[in-house]
Motif scaffolding. Structure first.
Motif, PDB file in Angstrom:
ATOM      1  N   GLY A  77     -13.207   2.407  -1.597  1.00  0.00           N
ATOM      2  CA  GLY A  77     -12.152   3.319  -2.000  1.00  0.00           C
ATOM      3  C   GLY A  77     -11.061   2.538  -2.704  1.00  0.00           C
ATOM      4  N   PRO A  78      -9.819   3.010  -2.690  1.00  0.00           N
ATOM      5  CA  PRO A  78      -8.726   2.280  -3.341  1.00  0.00           C
ATOM      6  C   PRO A  78      -8.443   0.965  -2.624  1.00  0.00           C
ATOM      7  CG  PRO A  78      -7.866   4.113  -2.070  1.00  0.00           C
ATOM      8  CD  PRO A  78      -9.358   4.272  -2.090  1.00  0.00           C
ATOM      9  N   ASP A  79      -7.935  -0.012  -3.372  1.00  0.00           N
ATOM     10  CA  ASP A  79      -7.602  -1.306  -2.780  1.00  0.00           C
ATOM     11  C   ASP A  79      -6.501  -1.971  -3.584  1.00  0.00           C
ATOM     12  OD1 ASP A  79      -8.778  -3.718  -4.574  1.00  0.00           O
ATOM     13  OD2 ASP A  79     -10.093  -1.990  -4.755  1.00  0.00           O
ATOM     14  N   GLY A  80      -5.829  -2.956  -2.972  1.00  0.00           N
ATOM     15  CA  GLY A  80      -4.789  -3.672  -3.693  1.00  0.00           C
ATOM     16  C   GLY A  80      -4.222  -4.836  -2.901  1.00  0.00           C
ATOM     17  N   TYR A  81      -3.758  -5.826  -3.633  1.00  0.00           N
ATOM     18  CA  TYR A  81      -3.109  -7.000  -3.049  1.00  0.00           C
ATOM     19  C   TYR A  81      -1.734  -6.619  -2.513  1.00  0.00           C
ATOM     20  CZ  TYR A  81      -0.627 -11.483  -2.868  1.00  0.00           C
ATOM     21  OH  TYR A  81       0.121 -12.570  -2.473  1.00  0.00           O
ATOM     22  N   VAL A  82      -1.364  -7.208  -1.362  1.00  0.00           N
ATOM     23  CA  VAL A  82      -0.045  -6.971  -0.767  1.00  0.00           C
ATOM     24  C   VAL A  82       0.693  -8.302  -0.652  1.00  0.00           C
ATOM     25  CG1 VAL A  82       1.224  -5.981   1.161  1.00  0.00           C
ATOM     26  CG2 VAL A  82      -1.055  -5.101   0.594  1.00  0.00           C
ATOM     27  N   SER A  83       1.821  -8.419  -1.360  1.00  0.00           N
ATOM     28  CA  SER A  83       2.636  -9.628  -1.293  1.00  0.00           C
ATOM     29  C   SER A  83       3.524  -9.602  -0.041  1.00  0.00           C
ATOM     30  CB  SER A  83       3.521  -9.734  -2.536  1.00  0.00           C
ATOM     31  OG  SER A  83       4.470 -10.774  -2.384  1.00  0.00           O
ATOM     32  N   PRO A  84       3.677 -10.739   0.633  1.00  0.00           N
ATOM     33  CA  PRO A  84       4.565 -10.786   1.812  1.00  0.00           C
ATOM     34  C   PRO A  84       5.994 -10.363   1.489  1.00  0.00           C
ATOM     35  CG  PRO A  84       3.231 -12.780   1.662  1.00  0.00           C
ATOM     36  CD  PRO A  84       3.017 -12.037   0.388  1.00  0.00           C
ATOM     37  N   ASP A  85       6.435 -10.596   0.249  1.00  0.00           N
ATOM     38  CA  ASP A  85       7.802 -10.249  -0.131  1.00  0.00           C
ATOM     39  C   ASP A  85       8.066  -8.744  -0.040  1.00  0.00           C
ATOM     40  OD1 ASP A  85       8.421 -12.900  -0.691  1.00  0.00           O
ATOM     41  OD2 ASP A  85       7.810 -12.721  -2.795  1.00  0.00           O
ATOM     42  N   THR A  95      -1.976 -10.305   2.072  1.00  0.00           N
ATOM     43  CA  THR A  95      -3.176  -9.623   2.560  1.00  0.00           C
ATOM     44  C   THR A  95      -3.686  -8.696   1.471  1.00  0.00           C
ATOM     45  OG1 THR A  95      -4.117  -8.409   4.435  1.00  0.00           O
ATOM     46  CG2 THR A  95      -2.002  -7.623   3.592  1.00  0.00           C
ATOM     47  N   TRP A  96      -4.752  -7.994   1.781  1.00  0.00           N
ATOM     48  CA  TRP A  96      -5.331  -7.032   0.840  1.00  0.00           C
ATOM     49  C   TRP A  96      -5.573  -5.745   1.606  1.00  0.00           C
ATOM     50  CZ3 TRP A  96      -6.418  -9.141  -4.115  1.00  0.00           C
ATOM     51  CH2 TRP A  96      -6.852  -8.214  -5.054  1.00  0.00           C
ATOM     52  N   ASN A  97      -4.984  -4.657   1.170  1.00  0.00           N
ATOM     53  CA  ASN A  97      -5.243  -3.356   1.781  1.00  0.00           C
ATOM     54  C   ASN A  97      -6.388  -2.667   1.054  1.00  0.00           C
ATOM     55  OD1 ASN A  97      -3.265  -3.717   3.656  1.00  0.00           O
ATOM     56  ND2 ASN A  97      -1.860  -2.177   2.838  1.00  0.00           N
ATOM     57  N   TYR A  98      -7.168  -1.909   1.796  1.00  0.00           N
ATOM     58  CA  TYR A  98      -8.331  -1.269   1.167  1.00  0.00           C
ATOM     59  C   TYR A  98      -8.893  -0.182   2.072  1.00  0.00           C
ATOM     60  CZ  TYR A  98     -11.135  -4.093   4.401  1.00  0.00           C
ATOM     61  OH  TYR A  98     -11.669  -4.671   5.524  1.00  0.00           O
ATOM     62  N   VAL A  99      -9.693   0.654   1.448  1.00  0.00           N
ATOM     63  CA  VAL A  99     -10.470   1.649   2.183  1.00  0.00           C
ATOM     64  C   VAL A  99     -11.934   1.416   1.827  1.00  0.00           C
ATOM     65  CG1 VAL A  99     -10.917   4.106   2.546  1.00  0.00           C
ATOM     66  CG2 VAL A  99      -8.579   3.317   2.098  1.00  0.00           C
ATOM     67  N   ALA A 100     -12.796   1.372   2.833  1.00  0.00           N
ATOM     68  CA  ALA A 100     -14.218   1.141   2.594  1.00  0.00           C
ATOM     69  C   ALA A 100     -15.043   1.807   3.679  1.00  0.00           C
ATOM     70  CB  ALA A 100     -14.530  -0.356   2.537  1.00  0.00           C
ATOM     71  N   VAL A 101     -16.231   2.254   3.305  1.00  0.00           N
ATOM     72  CA  VAL A 101     -17.151   2.892   4.238  1.00  0.00           C
ATOM     73  C   VAL A 101     -18.525   2.250   4.095  1.00  0.00           C
ATOM     74  CG1 VAL A 101     -18.367   5.041   4.800  1.00  0.00           C
ATOM     75  CG2 VAL A 101     -15.922   5.087   4.262  1.00  0.00           C
ATOM     76  N   HIS A 102     -19.150   1.949   5.227  1.00  0.00           N
ATOM     77  CA  HIS A 102     -20.512   1.425   5.233  1.00  0.00           C
ATOM     78  C   HIS A 102     -21.442   2.472   5.841  1.00  0.00           C
ATOM     79  CE1 HIS A 102     -19.296  -3.127   5.123  1.00  0.00           C
ATOM     80  NE2 HIS A 102     -18.923  -2.447   4.052  1.00  0.00           N
ATOM     81  N   LEU A 103     -22.462   2.820   5.108  1.00  0.00           N
ATOM     82  CA  LEU A 103     -23.516   3.705   5.601  1.00  0.00           C
ATOM     83  C   LEU A 103     -24.708   2.819   5.952  1.00  0.00           C
ATOM     84  CD1 LEU A 103     -23.320   6.443   2.808  1.00  0.00           C
ATOM     85  CD2 LEU A 103     -22.056   6.371   4.974  1.00  0.00           C
ATOM     86  N   ARG A 104     -25.100   2.807   7.207  1.00  0.00           N
ATOM     87  CA  ARG A 104     -26.221   1.977   7.650  1.00  0.00           C
ATOM     88  C   ARG A 104     -27.405   2.874   8.003  1.00  0.00           C
ATOM     89  NH1 ARG A 104     -24.015  -3.064   8.652  1.00  0.00           N
ATOM     90  NH2 ARG A 104     -21.739  -3.045   8.894  1.00  0.00           N
ATOM     91  N   GLY A 105     -28.590   2.432   7.636  1.00  0.00           N
ATOM     92  CA  GLY A 105     -29.769   3.230   7.935  1.00  0.00           C
ATOM     93  C   GLY A 105     -31.025   2.637   7.351  1.00  0.00           C
ATOM     94  N   LYS A 106     -31.898   3.514   6.859  1.00  0.00           N
ATOM     95  CA  LYS A 106     -33.179   3.070   6.308  1.00  0.00           C
ATOM     96  C   LYS A 106     -33.392   3.656   4.916  1.00  0.00           C
ATOM     97  CE  LYS A 106     -35.733   2.193  10.587  1.00  0.00           C
ATOM     98  NZ  LYS A 106     -34.603   2.365  11.511  1.00  0.00           N
TER      99      LYS A 106
END
Length: 216
Positions: A77-85, A95-106
């Motif tokens: 999903g969306p992501d971006g770098y986060v500066s401590p400042d 750090t890096w904020n992000y949204v991600a989904v993993h679909l596991r299966g066959k």
């Protein structure tokens, strides 16, 4: 997936919604000597139990998968770098904020005779969201369509587990998260940073699983 439980609180239906709305991910399975990776569009069913996808015949995954094979589809999903400042507080780190989904299966080969129906289903999920009359495979010359379909193979992906990470600075104070969210909205480093900022500012709201989700 990030191990911090603060980033893994979203319900399964929201993770599936993101995967369905994106319809594109990174397919990964074990190979010899290295993992096999491919970037694929897919169509996720309404129940979130199965996805359809296709691969060109020359793809190493298409050649390797002749029976049900364990695999993962990673959806970003969306992501971006986060500066401590940006937190407005001391003792912070990048750090890096992000949204991600993993679909596991066959991953399972489908009958090649279903190729046309599969193409119609995958293309329709995107075409119906465009501001125009939807394109359909019926617009192609039949001989061209047949020739192209012979070059690809259909597969279905049976989903056994859904994991989601929504890393939105939930472990920070409200003021620090709000400050970082406003800065990230204008950042040139990341993908869909305005959406990421929106999610950071509001957290992830409680949403009725039967109601439409419009912000992703």
């Amino acid at each position: 997936m990030h191990p911090n439980p603060a980033f893994r609180q979203e319900p399964e239906f929201l993770n599936l919604h993101l995967a369905r709305k994106r319809g594109f991910g990174t397919l990964v399975l074990n190979g010899d000597p290295l993992p096999l990776v491919s970037h694929v569009p897919f169509a996720l069913d309404d129940a979130g139990k199965e996805a359809e996808l296709h691969l060109v015949r020359s793809n190493p995954i298409a050649r390797a998968v002749t029976e049900a094979t364990p695999a993962v589809i990673a959806v970003s999903g969306p992501d971006g770098y986060v500066s401590p400042d940006w937190y407005g507080a001391p003792a912070q780190v990048p750090t890096w904020n992000y949204v991600a989904v993993h679909l596991r299966g066959k991953l399972i080969p489908s009958d090649p005779q279903t190729m046309r129906d599969h193409l119609e289903k995958v293309s329709a999920q995107f075409e119906e969201r465009l501001p125009k009359r939807p394109w359909t495979v019926g617009k192609m010359p039949e001989d061209t369509l047949e020739r192209m379909m012979r070059q690809i193979l259909p597969f279905r992906f049976e989903i056994e587990e859904v994991d989601g990470t929504w890393k939105l600075n939930q472990n920070k104070t409200d003021s620090a998260r709000e400050s970082a969210a406003e800065a990230i909205r204008h950042s040139p480093i990341g993908h869909e940073v305005e959406t990421l900022s929106w999610l950071m500012k509001g957290g992830v709201p409680e949403i009725d699983k039967d109601a439409p989700v419009t912000y992703i």
